[in-house]
Design an enzyme around this catalytic site. Structure first.
Site, PDB file in Angstrom:
ATOM      1  N   PHE A 145       0.863  -1.175   0.000  1.00  0.00           N
ATOM      2  CA  PHE A 145       0.000   0.000   0.000  1.00  0.00           C
ATOM      3  C   PHE A 145       0.901   1.227   0.000  1.00  0.00           C
ATOM      4  CE2 PHE A 145      -2.341   3.502   1.881  1.00  0.00           C
ATOM      5  CZ  PHE A 145      -3.479   3.502   1.101  1.00  0.00           C
ATOM      6  N   ASP A 230       9.510   2.794   1.525  1.00  0.00           N
ATOM      7  CA  ASP A 230       8.378   3.640   1.876  1.00  0.00           C
ATOM      8  C   ASP A 230       8.172   3.549   3.384  1.00  0.00           C
ATOM      9  OD1 ASP A 230       5.927   4.763   2.438  1.00  0.00           O
ATOM     10  OD2 ASP A 230       4.897   3.887   0.711  1.00  0.00           O
ATOM     11  N   LYS A 259       3.423  11.616   6.829  1.00  0.00           N
ATOM     12  CA  LYS A 259       2.571  11.494   8.007  1.00  0.00           C
ATOM     13  C   LYS A 259       3.138  12.222   9.224  1.00  0.00           C
ATOM     14  CE  LYS A 259      -0.064   7.521   6.449  1.00  0.00           C
ATOM     15  NZ  LYS A 259      -1.205   8.312   5.977  1.00  0.00           N
TER      16      LYS A 259
END
Length: 741
Positions: A145, A230, A259
């Site tokens: 994801f 990632d 984030k």
């Protein structure tokens, strides 16, 4: 359905009517937040165990971040990257140094940073690897994801993310996550990069097998492939390290971050990489309107500083071990598996129960979390969460599962609880050995030939008393040293002997010479001039160890700092952090130097009693996660730090009488504890926890303020599995040291 007031109903109905239905929210309405708590308009409080998928790792409305936001917004918030900014350079410098990489390209949302990485990888493939035009391929793992942009979903293997959104972007090949042979088989001559989550988050907190990332790194180096990780969710302390890949001691070619970088206030992301990759961008080849704005840079820099200043990486490591242990201890047949690292854990439930229904019931009881894939419940609280709040949330979760178990049993056609208890993996923490440690410890000791007390640099030392019975004390020292070495060897340890040197009586306290971890020796730099001649002698011995392949590298302490080695830096393998002491012999900023050098969180503890001038005199890390300590040696804040990071039942408090006889200055090998003194109460406390106690009288050394630990330096400590292997490849080389003020 959760009970709610008419005003909450109106808020839910309005949002449902005007917002596209691409989310299915838990039916709560949130209006404000502080720390780990959220509140609805009616004042009801909820414990946030999701922190917006790590975006709120600092907790809600952190005062320092609010201050940075408002002060910068009052000056200037957004300017074009067509101009230089007063804030961007400082932010990117700090970030690249933390990453051990060279340059960064800022953007807004995380998917934008992923797209940046894809463009960078392809351009590198064409211009550096010389792949034929439009043939470059990027490897991605199944179950990945990386966002939901058109290009990103082109390499997703989740049908729901792709349905009716084609045609898809070509140039991607899949492999099985955690399967190194599948990765190897996916490589072609056109492979330019792999983009990989070190832990798959949306897939259900899937942790790859130990060594997988290191193996990927090795293959990428051999085959000329960029390794891009990632770490949008897993980075910035979430897993108990600054970055999840640091658990395997590797260095990627590129990192994707986001984030938590925005401090829970702004969307901030970055692609960080080597100069070889980044210098291929040129004016006009890429851009981002809000990426790297003055406001974003100011908040992101403060977000990094808060993580450092508040020790949030160490909190994640310690509280994460506590979270994992408590979740694994839930005796409920509905729990199929518990997996994760740091404060990022997934609990896989038996498919007989709906994870969504469990999440809704938790919300009804004031605990917010989120399900994924129908069977997994995720826990990712703020790194600032208190232990008390975390324990309360776990208690509510365990009780909620019991309710579902009872309901399921009563509704089943076969009465009674579920019959099969599915296996739960054991803790990653160290287990007590039956005897000596599972692999033979390698220790270093310095011969005591010239040991004496000839000067005074701590309250224990009295040259006059030493001289009155020097021959007896010197003979006693030799006997005690030999007895200690004999105990170590009987416990299975091998001991490297550093030759003595006349004029260096304190050389015998080998723990002060260096901190050795992951086959790297960080050398001491002594505050007192009486000990400084030891530094050259120690360096020569470590050079000999390196020439024999027992260590790989030697690093100097910065010249303006003091550091007395493993005496003030204790590796805690249970919590995956290093406890550091400061205030007497070692400088406080050494905690930051150690954290960057070894890529491990550190916890600086202030020493305030001059009798306990090294951390090893008042704190001992035992193998099963227990901590033996003397509270009186620490400042009030440091005592609270210890008590906040260590479970109460793991703390063993030494009495003043034991501490004053240097009982805490002990060595633990497996479940064997070697001490110079132990009262009956201390011996019983250790024995009850499964340790075997070996008392070796070391009175002569006590007169200089040292005991068993001071006389011993461990050479084989490893923070991750690959660190125990000799001669790591060049891609694992340490980044330059960041000087932390």
């Amino acid at each position: 359905m959760l009970p709610r007031s008419a005003s909450l109903d109106r808020a839910i109905d309005l949002e449902s009517r005007v917002a596209a239905p691409n989310y299915q929210p838990i039916p709560v309405v949130l209006q404000s937040g502080r720390g780990e708590w959220l509140f609805d308009p009616d004042g009801r409080r909820y414990l946030d165990l999701m922190s917006a998928y790590s975006a709120v790792s600092h907790g809600h409305a952190h005062p320092r971040l609010i201050k940075a936001l408002t002060e910068q917004a009052a000056q200037v918030a957004v300017t074009s990257r067509a101009y230089y900014s007063a804030t961007l350079g400082a932010f990117l410098e700090h970030l690249t140094e933390l990453c051990g990489l060279d340059k960064a390209l800022p953007s807004s949302g995380g998917a934008e940073a992923v797209e940046t990485a894809i463009k960078a990888a392809r351009r590198w493939g064409y211009r550096v690897k010389k792949i034929a035009p439009d043939r470059a391929e990027i490897l991605v793992a199944r179950g990945n994801f990386h966002g939901r942009s058109t290009t990103v979903i082109s390499f997703s293997t989740e049908p729901a993310y792709r349905a009716d959104f084609g045609p898809f972007t070509p140039g991607f090949r899949n492999f099985e996550f955690g399967d190194i042979e599948s990765f190897r088989a996916a490589i072609t001559e056109n492979t330019c990069a792999v983009i990989l989550e070190p832990i798959q988050g949306e897939a259900g907190i899937i942790v790859p097998p130990d060594g997988f990332l290191a193996a990927v790194r090795g293959i990428c180096s051999e085959r000329g492939i960029l390794m891009i990780l990632d770490e949008i969710q897993s980075g910035l302390g979430r897993t108990g390290r600054w970055f999840a890949h640091q658990h395997e001691g590797i260095r990627p070619d590129g990192l994707i971050l986001g984030k938590a970088l925005g401090g829970g206030l702004l969307p901030v992301s970055c692609f960080v990489a080597t100069s070889e990759v980044m210098d291929l961008f040129e004016p006009g080849s890429h851009g981002s309107t809000f990426g790297g704005s003055p406001l974003a840079a100011a908040v992101a820099l403060e977000a990094l500083r808060v993580i450092e200043d508040e020790g949030l990486v160490a909190r994640s490591a310690a509280l994460g071990a506590h979270l994992m242990a408590r979740l694994k201890a839930i005796a409920n047949p509905l729990v199929r598996e518990v997996r994760g690292r740091g404060l990022w854990v997934g609990v896989e439930l038996d498919p007989k129960v709906s994870a969504r229904e469990v999440v809704e019931q938790l919300a009804l009881r004031g605990v917010l979390t989120k399900d994924t894939h129908g069977t997994v419940i995720r826990f990712a609280p703020a790194l600032t969460i208190s232990r008390e709040a975390l324990d309360w949330g776990i208690d509510v979760f365990a009780d909620t599962l019991r309710q579902f178990e009872t309901a399921l049993a009563s509704s089943s056609s076969r009465p009674g609880p579920l019959t099969a208890r599915l296996s739960v993996p054991q803790s990653d923490g160290p287990q007590l050995a039956a005897g000596a440690a599972s692999s033979a410890p390698r220790l270093m000791m310095s011969a005591p030939d010239h040991f004496e007390v000839s000067y005074r640099i701590n309250p224990w030392m009295d040259p006059v008393q030493w001289k009155s019975s020097a021959e007896h004390l010197r003979r006693q020292a030799g006997q005690g040293w030999a007895s200690l070495k004999d105990v170590y060897e009987r416990l299975g340890a091998s001991v490297e002997i550093q030759p003595a040197q006349a004029g260096l009586p304190d050389l015998v306290f080998t723990a002060n010479a260096a901190l050795v971890l992951d086959r790297t020796a960080l050398l001491a730099r002594f505050r007192h001039p009486e000990r400084r001649d030891e530094q050259g002698h120690d360096r020569a011995f470590f050079e000999s160890l390196r020439s024999r392949g027992l260590i790989d590298s030697i690093v100097d302490t910065p010249e303006d700092l003091y550091f007395e080695g493993a005496g003030d830096a204790l590796w805690d393998s249970t919590r995956k952090l290093i406890w550091t002491g400061w205030g007497q012999r070692s400088s406080r900023p050494m905690a930051g130097v150690i954290a960057q050098l070894f890529s491990i969180p550190t916890v600086p503890l202030e020493l305030v009693d001059p009798r306990f001038y090294h951390l090893d005199t008042c704190l001992c890390v035992l193998s099963a996660g227990d901590i033996l300590y003397y509270p009186g040696a620490f400042s009030k804040q440091s005592r609270e730090t210890i008590q906040g990071l260590v479970d109460k039942d793991r703390l063993i408090e030494a009495s003043a009488a034991d501490a004053e006889r240097l009982a805490v200055n002990s060595v633990c090998l497996g479940n064997q504890v070697v001490v110079c003194h132990a009262s009956e109460a201390l011996r019983c406390a250790l024995t009850e926890r499964g340790y075997q106690v070996h008392v070796v009288p070391l009175d002569s050394f006590n007169r200089s303020g040292g005991s068993a630990y001071c006389l011993t330096l461990r050479l084989d400590q490893a923070s991750h599995p690959s660190a125990a292997n000799p001669r790591p490849p060049a891609h694992q080389a340490r980044p330059k040291l960041l000087r932390v003020a």
